[in-house]
Design a protein around this motif. Structure first.
Motif, short mmCIF file in Angstrom:
data_model
loop_
_atom_site.label_atom_id
_atom_site.label_comp_id
_atom_site.label_asym_id
_atom_site.label_seq_id
_atom_site.Cartn_x
_atom_site.Cartn_y
_atom_site.Cartn_z
N ASP A 139 3.92 -10.34 -4.38
CA ASP A 139 3.04 -9.59 -5.27
C ASP A 139 2.68 -10.40 -6.52
O ASP A 139 1.54 -10.38 -6.96
CB ASP A 139 3.64 -8.24 -5.63
CG ASP A 139 5.07 -8.31 -6.16
OD1 ASP A 139 5.66 -9.40 -6.13
OD2 ASP A 139 5.58 -7.28 -6.60
N ARG A 184 0.78 -1.21 -1.33
CA ARG A 184 1.63 -2.04 -2.20
C ARG A 184 0.86 -3.21 -2.80
O ARG A 184 0.88 -3.42 -4.00
CB ARG A 184 2.83 -2.56 -1.43
CG ARG A 184 3.68 -3.50 -2.27
CD ARG A 184 4.92 -3.95 -1.55
NE ARG A 184 5.61 -4.98 -2.27
CZ ARG A 184 6.33 -4.81 -3.37
NH1 ARG A 184 6.43 -3.60 -3.89
NH2 ARG A 184 6.93 -5.81 -3.97
N MET A 228 -1.97 -3.18 -6.72
CA MET A 228 -1.75 -4.18 -7.75
C MET A 228 -2.96 -5.10 -7.89
O MET A 228 -3.39 -5.40 -8.99
CB MET A 228 -0.51 -5.00 -7.42
CG MET A 228 -0.14 -5.94 -8.52
SD MET A 228 0.54 -7.47 -7.95
CE MET A 228 -0.55 -7.93 -6.69
N TYR A 269 -3.29 -6.45 -17.81
CA TYR A 269 -2.33 -5.74 -16.97
C TYR A 269 -1.28 -6.68 -16.37
O TYR A 269 -0.29 -6.22 -15.83
CB TYR A 269 -3.02 -5.02 -15.80
CG TYR A 269 -3.88 -3.86 -16.21
CD1 TYR A 269 -3.48 -2.97 -17.19
CD2 TYR A 269 -5.09 -3.64 -15.60
CE1 TYR A 269 -4.26 -1.90 -17.56
CE2 TYR A 269 -5.89 -2.57 -15.96
CZ TYR A 269 -5.46 -1.70 -16.94
OH TYR A 269 -6.24 -0.64 -17.29
N LEU A 291 2.48 -5.54 -15.08
CA LEU A 291 2.74 -5.55 -13.64
C LEU A 291 3.90 -6.48 -13.29
O LEU A 291 4.72 -6.17 -12.44
CB LEU A 291 1.49 -5.96 -12.87
CG LEU A 291 0.39 -4.91 -12.81
CD1 LEU A 291 -0.89 -5.51 -12.24
CD2 LEU A 291 0.82 -3.71 -12.01
N TYR A 334 6.06 -3.52 -11.95
CA TYR A 334 5.49 -3.11 -10.66
C TYR A 334 6.54 -3.11 -9.55
O TYR A 334 6.58 -2.19 -8.75
CB TYR A 334 4.31 -4.00 -10.28
CG TYR A 334 3.52 -3.48 -9.11
CD1 TYR A 334 2.73 -2.36 -9.24
CD2 TYR A 334 3.59 -4.09 -7.87
CE1 TYR A 334 2.01 -1.85 -8.18
CE2 TYR A 334 2.87 -3.59 -6.79
CZ TYR A 334 2.09 -2.48 -6.96
OH TYR A 334 1.39 -1.97 -5.90
N THR A 339 7.52 0.29 -7.55
CA THR A 339 7.39 0.46 -6.10
C THR A 339 8.74 0.75 -5.45
O THR A 339 8.79 1.50 -4.48
CB THR A 339 6.74 -0.77 -5.43
OG1 THR A 339 7.51 -1.93 -5.72
CG2 THR A 339 5.31 -0.95 -5.90
#
Length: 194
Positions: free
Chosen positions: A37, A147, A151, A162, A166, A170, A174
């Motif tokens: 991610d 997921r 993002m 952001y 994140l 994040y 999650t």
């Protein structure tokens, strides 16, 4: 293993960035300490016009790795892994787990798909217990799409403002959502079988 993550970061600006994101998501799914991610976030900020292509690459890499884990679990089940598991856990408990997995596997995959490692472990267990793969593929695509897609969309819309939030929250967010969905699935199983 931190070198693996750093090596992938250095390849994000290459023409094969989509393949590297696919690889990162795949190794994250099987349990390597790579944060796909965060790599996707960096790539979205580097190339905002290609956000959906790179998001799709990350989703595909994770789902393919999950499919491989499901296949490994199914092969282990065929080779007697289920019998070995039955000796350790007991027959009645394993039968209840198998019935629950076959009935609720898509919901469990959606819940675990929001997280990282439980996704791979759950697909391995689903293969071992013989859950129907036809329902798991759409569930895995949806979960991993949410997921990575959420993002990527936030970064695409908000840019760098952001990114720090994140990076910090994040993954934990999650994991909390995944835990909540898993607890909901377990609560449903308990209500049905008790």
């Amino acid at each position: 293993m931190q070198n693996l993550h750093d090596g992938l970061v250095s390849r994000l600006n290459s023409p094969q960035a989509g393949r590297w994101l696919m690889y990162a998501a795949a190794v994250e799914t099987v349990g390597a300490p790579v944060r796909a991610d965060l790599l996707l976030a960096d790539k979205v900020l580097l190339s905002p016009t290609e956000v959906w292509r790179h998001t799709a690459a990350a989703v595909l890499g994770s789902v393919v790795a999950g499919g491989v884990l499901y296949t490994v679990g199914a092969v282990l089940g065929l080779l007697g892994g289920l019998t070995l598991l039955q000796q350790f856990l007991g027959g009645a408990w394993l039968l209840d787990l198998q019935v629950g997995m076959q009935g609720y596997a898509p919901l469990l995959v959606v819940a675990a798909g929001m997280a990282t490692i439980p996704f791979g472990v759950l697909l391995l267990l689903a293969g071992l217990l013989g859950a129907a793969p036809l329902w798991l593929l759409p569930a895995a695509l949806a979960a991993r799409g949410v997921r990575y897609g959420l993002m990527a969309w936030l970064l695409w819309r908000g840019g760098t403002r952001y990114r720090d939030w994140l990076a910090r929250y994040y993954h934990g967010l999650t994991m909390v959502v995944a835990l909540g969905l898993l607890l909901l699935a377990v609560f449903g199983l308990l209500l049905k079988y008790l």
